[in-house]
Design an enzyme around this catalytic site. Structure first.
Site, PDB file in Angstrom:
ATOM      1  N   GLY A 101      -0.295  -7.107   3.050  1.00  9.79           N
ATOM      2  CA  GLY A 101       0.988  -7.707   2.696  1.00  9.79           C
ATOM      3  C   GLY A 101       1.106  -8.037   1.223  1.00  9.79           C
ATOM      4  O   GLY A 101       1.999  -8.764   0.807  1.00  9.79           O
ATOM      5  N   GLY A 103       1.423  -5.647  -1.063  1.00  3.28           N
ATOM      6  CA  GLY A 103       2.140  -4.551  -1.719  1.00  3.28           C
ATOM      7  C   GLY A 103       1.234  -3.529  -2.374  1.00  3.28           C
ATOM      8  O   GLY A 103       1.616  -2.895  -3.360  1.00  3.28           O
ATOM      9  N   SER A 104       0.011  -3.344  -1.834  1.00  2.00           N
ATOM     10  CA  SER A 104      -0.918  -2.430  -2.514  1.00  2.00           C
ATOM     11  C   SER A 104      -0.395  -0.995  -2.574  1.00  2.00           C
ATOM     12  O   SER A 104      -0.600  -0.305  -3.575  1.00  2.00           O
ATOM     13  CB  SER A 104      -2.301  -2.468  -1.880  1.00  2.00           C
ATOM     14  OG  SER A 104      -2.338  -1.694  -0.723  1.00  2.00           O
ATOM     15  N   ALA A 106       2.773   0.053  -2.762  1.00  2.00           N
ATOM     16  CA  ALA A 106       3.804   0.149  -3.805  1.00  2.00           C
ATOM     17  C   ALA A 106       3.175   0.020  -5.191  1.00  2.00           C
ATOM     18  O   ALA A 106       3.512   0.769  -6.107  1.00  2.00           O
ATOM     19  CB  ALA A 106       4.853  -0.947  -3.609  1.00  2.00           C
ATOM     20  N   ASP A 148       8.858  -4.391  -2.407  1.00  2.00           N
ATOM     21  CA  ASP A 148       7.496  -4.230  -2.923  1.00  2.00           C
ATOM     22  C   ASP A 148       7.515  -3.493  -4.253  1.00  2.00           C
ATOM     23  O   ASP A 148       6.801  -3.855  -5.193  1.00  2.00           O
ATOM     24  CB  ASP A 148       6.628  -3.441  -1.930  1.00  2.00           C
ATOM     25  CG  ASP A 148       6.202  -4.303  -0.754  1.00  2.00           C
ATOM     26  OD1 ASP A 148       6.771  -5.390  -0.591  1.00  2.00           O
ATOM     27  OD2 ASP A 148       5.294  -3.880  -0.018  1.00  2.00           O
TER      28      ASP A 148
HETATM   29  O1  PMV Z   1       3.467  -5.729   4.080  1.00  2.00           O
HETATM   30  P1  PMV Z   1       4.148  -5.481   2.777  1.00  2.00           P
HETATM   31  O2  PMV Z   1       3.507  -6.135   1.595  1.00  2.00           O
HETATM   32  O3  PMV Z   1       4.362  -4.025   2.504  1.00  2.00           O
HETATM   33  O4  PMV Z   1       5.607  -6.172   2.859  1.00  2.00           O
HETATM   34  C1  PMV Z   1       6.561  -5.673   3.748  1.00  2.00           C
HETATM   35  C2  PMV Z   1       7.829  -6.437   3.654  1.00  2.00           C
HETATM   36  C3  PMV Z   1       8.832  -6.084   4.755  1.00  2.00           C
HETATM   37  O5  PMV Z   1       9.983  -6.908   4.535  1.00  2.00           O
HETATM   38  C4  PMV Z   1       8.271  -6.414   6.125  1.00  2.00           C
HETATM   39  C5  PMV Z   1       9.256  -4.626   4.747  1.00  2.00           C
HETATM   40  C6  PMV Z   1      10.095  -4.224   3.545  1.00  2.00           C
HETATM   41  O6  PMV Z   1      10.159  -3.030   3.275  1.00  2.00           O
HETATM   42  O7  PMV Z   1      10.729  -5.091   2.913  1.00  2.00           O
END
Ligand code: PMV
Length: 314
Positions: A101, A103-104, A106, A148
């Protein structure tokens, strides 16, 4: 090619403070770069296309399927730079834990696109960067909101609404510290996002209510931050967690760590990012309180813990 014959690019991890999942449905989200974790990419000439990263080292064409988003963003960037024929060695170094979570995926794409532009001596403004990163995110996550890409490529907190111009957000909370803790369990952003979509199909009214409430809570969080009211922000975070749980994106380990933080007097706590694992965050009103909460979260089984000040001048 630039005169040094090498290209460099970097990006940071990111934390979503409020608005994950609801942001996919057009609600606002608040996120900021998480400088404790970062990624750098170096590009040099070679005799073929090579990739070197934690998970793979070899010819790019042979990269495993889970690196497809990176392979695609490399080829697409080279195409847009009119250098599809280039033969390059791309080295990725990252301290951003994958699938937590933060954003690695991105951030990796951001750093790769920047490094390739740098190698060819071409500027890389966000108008060029973000569509390329979102293409990689589409492959990695299915239906990304774009948060992200925006949060890992900038250096300021953002108030983000899908499809709208980015709003930089003055996150400046006196004596406020965020504890970020890794459950040690891989997050499942793709599965969680598609399960929320399924909830919409099954019971549109209930799902839509949770999503819109999460959106309202994000607006209230913005007001609380601008009013320097960490106590209210904490309450809002804990309230958001209840709606994220109702959307089925939390899990036992996240719940355990969140409970440990609240029992140790955190002002609020919730998951961050896609959920089903990954990371949780908790808010504290002093560094000493943050350290106590971090210790309690570690005792409850967190894999790693970071503390970040939310005071801009710190
Ligand atoms: O898990 P992460 O860091 O890729 O965050 C995802 C965030 C979401 O809202 C669940 C999906 C998105 O694309 O915004």
């Amino acid at each position: 090619m630039n005169k040094e014959n090498t290209g460099q690019g970097s990006a940071t991890g990111k934390i979503i403070l409020m608005g994950e999942h609801s942001v996919v449905y057009g609600e606002p989200a608040i996120a900021f770069p998480f400088r404790e974790t970062a990624i750098t990419v170096n590009v040099t000439p070679d005799t073929d296309m090579y990739l070197d990263c934690l998970y793979f080292s070899g010819k790019l064409i042979k990269a495993p399927k889970h690196l497809e988003s990176i392979r695609s963003v490399i080829y697409q960037t080279l195409k847009e730079l009119n250098h599809s024929e280039a033969l390059l060695h791309i080295v990725i170094n990252s301290t951003i834990p994958a699938e937590r979570g933060m954003g690695s995926s991105a951030a990796t794409a951001v750093a790769v696109v920047r490094a390739l532009h740098d190698y060819f001596g071409v500027p890389c403004p966000s108008e060029n960067l973000l569509p390329l990163v979102n293409l990689a995110e589409k492959i990695a996550h299915g239906n990304p909101s774009g948060i992200d890409a925006a949060a890992t490529s900038g250096d300021q907190p953002i108030y983000f609404i899908k499809g709208q111009a980015l709003e930089v957000f003055p996150m400046n909370l006196t004596n406020s510290y965020l504890i970020v803790a890794d459950t040690g369990i891989k997050g499942q952003t793709r599965a969680a996002v598609s399960d929320v979509a399924r909830l919409f199909e099954q019971d549109k009214k209930t799902a839509a209510l949770h999503i819109s409430t999460l959106g309202q809570l994000t607006v209230q969080a913005k007001t609380a931050i601008l009013a320097d009211d960490a106590y209210r922000l904490g309450q809002i975070m804990t309230e958001a967690q209840a709606h994220l749980t109702a959307l089925t994106v939390s899990n036992d380990k996240l719940d355990q760590l969140i409970q440990a933080a609240l029992s140790a007097n955190a002002l609020g706590a919730k998951l961050t990012g896609g959920g089903r694992g990954g990371c949780m965050i908790a808010l504290a009103d002093s560094k000493a309180a943050a350290q106590t909460i971090a210790a309690a979260i570690k005792d409850a089984g967190a894999n790693a813990c970071w503390i970040q000040s939310l005071e801009v001048n710190n």
